[in-house]
Design a protein around this motif. Structure first.
Motif, mmCIF file in Angstrom:
data_model
loop_
_atom_site.group_PDB
_atom_site.id
_atom_site.type_symbol
_atom_site.label_atom_id
_atom_site.label_comp_id
_atom_site.label_asym_id
_atom_site.label_seq_id
_atom_site.Cartn_x
_atom_site.Cartn_y
_atom_site.Cartn_z
ATOM 1 N N SER A 1 0.813 -1.225 0.000
ATOM 2 C CA SER A 1 0.000 0.000 0.000
ATOM 3 C C SER A 1 0.843 1.270 0.000
ATOM 4 N N TYR A 2 1.957 1.222 0.714
ATOM 5 C CA TYR A 2 2.815 2.408 0.866
ATOM 6 C C TYR A 2 4.252 2.039 0.509
ATOM 7 N N PRO A 3 4.639 2.182 -0.743
ATOM 8 C CA PRO A 3 6.021 1.857 -1.123
ATOM 9 C C PRO A 3 7.018 2.718 -0.343
ATOM 10 N N GLY A 4 8.051 2.096 0.170
ATOM 11 C CA GLY A 4 9.081 2.793 0.930
ATOM 12 C C GLY A 4 8.673 3.094 2.365
ATOM 13 N N VAL A 5 7.722 2.341 2.899
ATOM 14 C CA VAL A 5 7.217 2.575 4.252
ATOM 15 C C VAL A 5 8.251 2.145 5.292
ATOM 16 N N LYS A 6 8.288 2.875 6.391
ATOM 17 C CA LYS A 6 9.152 2.527 7.529
ATOM 18 C C LYS A 6 8.253 2.448 8.752
ATOM 19 N N LEU A 7 8.238 1.299 9.434
ATOM 20 C CA LEU A 7 7.438 1.119 10.641
ATOM 21 C C LEU A 7 8.184 1.706 11.833
ATOM 22 N N ASP A 8 7.550 2.657 12.520
ATOM 23 C CA ASP A 8 8.170 3.286 13.688
ATOM 24 C C ASP A 8 7.775 2.569 14.975
ATOM 25 N N LYS A 9 6.473 2.472 15.228
ATOM 26 C CA LYS A 9 5.972 1.806 16.431
ATOM 27 C C LYS A 9 4.713 1.047 16.068
ATOM 28 N N ALA A 10 4.417 0.011 16.848
ATOM 29 C CA ALA A 10 3.201 -0.766 16.616
ATOM 30 C C ALA A 10 2.528 -1.036 17.951
ATOM 31 N N ILE B 1 -0.479 1.317 13.873
ATOM 32 C CA ILE B 1 0.918 1.327 13.447
ATOM 33 C C ILE B 1 1.317 2.737 13.052
ATOM 34 N N GLU B 2 2.381 3.221 13.673
ATOM 35 C CA GLU B 2 2.944 4.526 13.323
ATOM 36 C C GLU B 2 3.981 4.290 12.237
ATOM 37 N N ILE B 3 3.789 4.943 11.096
ATOM 38 C CA ILE B 3 4.679 4.739 9.952
ATOM 39 C C ILE B 3 5.235 6.072 9.475
ATOM 40 N N THR B 4 6.306 5.964 8.694
ATOM 41 C CA THR B 4 6.887 7.124 8.019
ATOM 42 C C THR B 4 7.014 6.771 6.541
ATOM 43 N N VAL B 5 6.412 7.604 5.694
ATOM 44 C CA VAL B 5 6.488 7.416 4.248
ATOM 45 C C VAL B 5 7.015 8.710 3.638
ATOM 46 N N ARG B 6 8.158 8.633 3.005
ATOM 47 C CA ARG B 6 8.812 9.797 2.388
ATOM 48 C C ARG B 6 8.942 10.963 3.351
ATOM 49 N N GLY B 7 9.309 10.680 4.585
ATOM 50 C CA GLY B 7 9.523 11.713 5.595
ATOM 51 C C GLY B 7 8.266 12.213 6.275
ATOM 52 N N GLU B 8 7.106 11.694 5.919
ATOM 53 C CA GLU B 8 5.847 12.125 6.513
ATOM 54 C C GLU B 8 5.317 11.027 7.431
ATOM 55 N N SER C 1 2.564 9.051 9.772
ATOM 56 C CA SER C 1 1.135 8.762 9.743
ATOM 57 C C SER C 1 0.839 7.621 10.708
ATOM 58 N N ILE C 2 -0.450 7.446 10.975
ATOM 59 C CA ILE C 2 -0.911 6.330 11.784
ATOM 60 C C ILE C 2 -1.897 5.535 10.939
ATOM 61 N N VAL C 3 -1.683 4.216 10.894
ATOM 62 C CA VAL C 3 -2.524 3.316 10.117
ATOM 63 C C VAL C 3 -3.081 2.265 11.062
ATOM 64 N N TYR C 4 -4.366 1.948 10.892
ATOM 65 C CA TYR C 4 -5.007 0.903 11.684
ATOM 66 C C TYR C 4 -5.252 -0.294 10.778
ATOM 67 N N THR C 5 -4.881 -1.484 11.231
ATOM 68 C CA THR C 5 -5.090 -2.710 10.455
ATOM 69 C C THR C 5 -5.624 -3.811 11.359
ATOM 70 N N ASP C 6 -6.114 -4.868 10.717
ATOM 71 C CA ASP C 6 -6.458 -6.062 11.494
ATOM 72 C C ASP C 6 -5.294 -7.039 11.376
ATOM 73 N N ALA C 7 -5.445 -8.235 11.948
ATOM 74 C CA ALA C 7 -4.336 -9.202 11.995
ATOM 75 C C ALA C 7 -3.972 -9.739 10.622
ATOM 76 N N THR C 8 -4.887 -9.684 9.648
ATOM 77 C CA THR C 8 -4.589 -10.197 8.313
ATOM 78 C C THR C 8 -4.025 -9.134 7.390
ATOM 79 N N GLY C 9 -3.910 -7.904 7.843
ATOM 80 C CA GLY C 9 -3.310 -6.842 7.038
ATOM 81 C C GLY C 9 -4.309 -5.939 6.363
ATOM 82 N N ASN C 10 -5.617 -6.149 6.582
ATOM 83 C CA ASN C 10 -6.623 -5.256 6.007
ATOM 84 C C ASN C 10 -6.583 -3.916 6.714
ATOM 85 N N ILE C 11 -6.515 -2.841 5.950
ATOM 86 C CA ILE C 11 -6.441 -1.503 6.536
ATOM 87 C C ILE C 11 -7.825 -1.074 6.973
#
Length: 96
Positions: free
Chosen positions: A55-64, A74-81, A83-93
């Motif tokens: 979903s997010y090419p070049g994503v970096k996971l910061d905290k989960a 999941i707190e992520i960083t994409v291209r220096g920005e 964000s917070i993403v919520y998912t279930d255990a199977t990876g559905n956003i």
């Protein structure tokens, strides 16, 4: 002598009028910090990593974080920005 008594009375009368009543209002602020039910974890399931990479090419996971319903925050960083993403255990956003 009359002038002395008169000037003392004027002086004492003038000093007593300087005292004034000051209204004080106390403002009390109550703050409540609501803690969400998510707990920090060290690693996320591989399905979530794969879904985020797709979903997010070049994503970096910061905290989960995970809650009792197995929903991940999941707190992520994409291209220096960040964000917070919520998912279930199977990876559905999830949308929150």
């Amino acid at each position: 002598m009359k002038k002395l008594i008169l000037s003392a009375a004027i002086l004492l009368g003038g000093l007593s009028t300087q005292a004034a009543v000051i209204d004080q209002t106390n403002t009390i602020t109550h703050s409540i910090k609501i803690q969400d039910e998510y707990k920090e974890i060290d690693a996320v399931p591989a399905a979530i990593k794969t879904a985020l990479d797709n979903s997010y090419p070049g994503v970096k996971l910061d905290k989960a974080y995970v809650n009792d319903k197995k929903e991940y925050k999941i707190e992520i960083t994409v291209r220096g920005e960040k964000s917070i993403v919520y998912t279930d255990a199977t990876g559905n956003i999830l949308k929150k």
